[in-house]
Design a protein around this motif. Structure first.
Motif, short mmCIF file in Angstrom:
data_model
loop_
_atom_site.label_atom_id
_atom_site.label_comp_id
_atom_site.label_asym_id
_atom_site.label_seq_id
_atom_site.Cartn_x
_atom_site.Cartn_y
_atom_site.Cartn_z
N ALA A 180 3.45 3.58 26.25
CA ALA A 180 4.75 3.16 26.77
C ALA A 180 5.35 2.12 25.83
N VAL A 181 6.58 2.35 25.41
CA VAL A 181 7.31 1.43 24.53
C VAL A 181 8.54 0.96 25.30
N THR A 182 8.56 -0.33 25.67
CA THR A 182 9.61 -0.82 26.55
C THR A 182 10.32 -2.03 25.96
N SER A 183 11.53 -2.26 26.45
CA SER A 183 12.36 -3.39 26.05
C SER A 183 12.45 -4.37 27.20
N ASP A 184 12.60 -5.66 26.89
CA ASP A 184 12.81 -6.66 27.94
C ASP A 184 14.23 -6.60 28.47
N ASN A 185 15.17 -6.21 27.62
CA ASN A 185 16.56 -6.06 28.02
C ASN A 185 16.71 -4.70 28.71
N LYS A 186 16.98 -4.71 30.01
CA LYS A 186 17.01 -3.48 30.79
C LYS A 186 18.19 -2.57 30.43
N ASN A 187 19.10 -3.06 29.61
CA ASN A 187 20.21 -2.22 29.16
C ASN A 187 19.79 -1.27 28.05
N HIS A 188 18.56 -1.43 27.58
CA HIS A 188 18.07 -0.57 26.50
C HIS A 188 17.01 0.39 27.03
N MET A 189 17.00 1.57 26.46
CA MET A 189 16.11 2.63 26.90
C MET A 189 14.66 2.34 26.51
N SER A 190 13.75 2.70 27.38
CA SER A 190 12.32 2.68 27.08
C SER A 190 11.84 4.11 26.92
N ILE A 191 10.72 4.29 26.20
CA ILE A 191 10.21 5.63 25.97
C ILE A 191 8.71 5.67 26.21
N GLU A 192 8.21 6.88 26.42
CA GLU A 192 6.77 7.12 26.47
C GLU A 192 6.44 8.12 25.37
N ILE A 193 5.41 7.80 24.59
CA ILE A 193 5.00 8.67 23.49
C ILE A 193 3.75 9.42 23.93
#
Length: 220
Positions: A180-193
């Motif tokens: 899981a690759v996530t951002s602290d800023n919830k306005n940005h998309m996170s992804i799962e590899i």
């Protein structure tokens, strides 16, 4: 001309190695590698410099046997880390365009020891973008421990190379093997590899410190 055997023997002394095989284990190299240094009269400069920095030993003494063995004064308590003119995106992605050392960060050896940070492979780079706000801001300096390049279930903030682009993100290994690759800023998309796409991901290292300039001072 420096004799490699003398240099290697001084490395043995500093590391408390009983024999060359033991020294190889301590330095993380093969026994044949140490033997090649001796046979070919090759000075292991990387290992010498790392030992000097970690142990507070005089580089001149390690290489020549001359002068004081220990660094004196404040230099012995400090450690410098190269800070590169590289930006890791905390937004939409940024290619590494330069690998020029812009400055050096001076750190306390005592602080490194207290924080449990290895001094063997640290670098500094910049963050770019706002996806890790409010934790990390655009232009912040990031201290990266490149020995910490395995993602665990506890996760952390890492600099990664994904499909040729450099990112600073929270990265965590999930129970199903995905990353899981996530951002602290919830306005940005996170992804799962997925496990099948992990060859597109390279872990550069873990962020162990970050700071930003206020005048000439760094804060974090």
């Amino acid at each position: 001309m420096n004799n490699s055997i003398d240099v290697i023997d001084r490395l043995k002394e500093i590391h408390g190695a009983d024999h060359y095989k033991h020294l190889a284990e301590i330095l993380g190299v093969s026994k044949s590698g140490v033997q090649n240094w001796k046979d070919r009269n090759v000075i292991p400069y990387k290992e010498v410099c790392t030992t000097a920095l970690e142990k507070g030993i005089s580089l001149q003494w390690l290489l020549t046997g001359k002068g004081d063995k220990m660094e004196s004064g404040s230099n012995a308590q400090q450690f410098t880390v190269p800070h590169y003119a590289i930006q890791a995106s905390a937004g939409g992605g940024s290619l590494v365009e330069a690998e020029k050392i812009e400055q050096h960060l001076t750190l306390s050896r005592d602080w490194l020891a207290r924080e449990g940070i290895s001094s063997t492979d640290l670098i500094g780079i910049y963050a770019q973008g706002d996806s890790m706000e409010p934790t990390i801001h655009d232009g912040d300096s990031l201290l990266i421990d490149r020995t910490k390049n395995i993602i665990g279930s506890d996760g952390g903030i890492y600099v990664i190379n994904y499909e040729g682009e450099l990112f600073v993100k929270r990265v965590q290994k999930l129970l199903d093997g995905k990353i899981a690759v996530t951002s602290d800023n919830k306005n940005h998309m996170s992804i799962e590899i997925s496990k099948h796409d992990l060859d597109r991901l390279t872990i550069i290292g873990r962020v162990v410190w970050f700071g930003r300039k206020v005048g000439r001072s760094y804060v974090n």
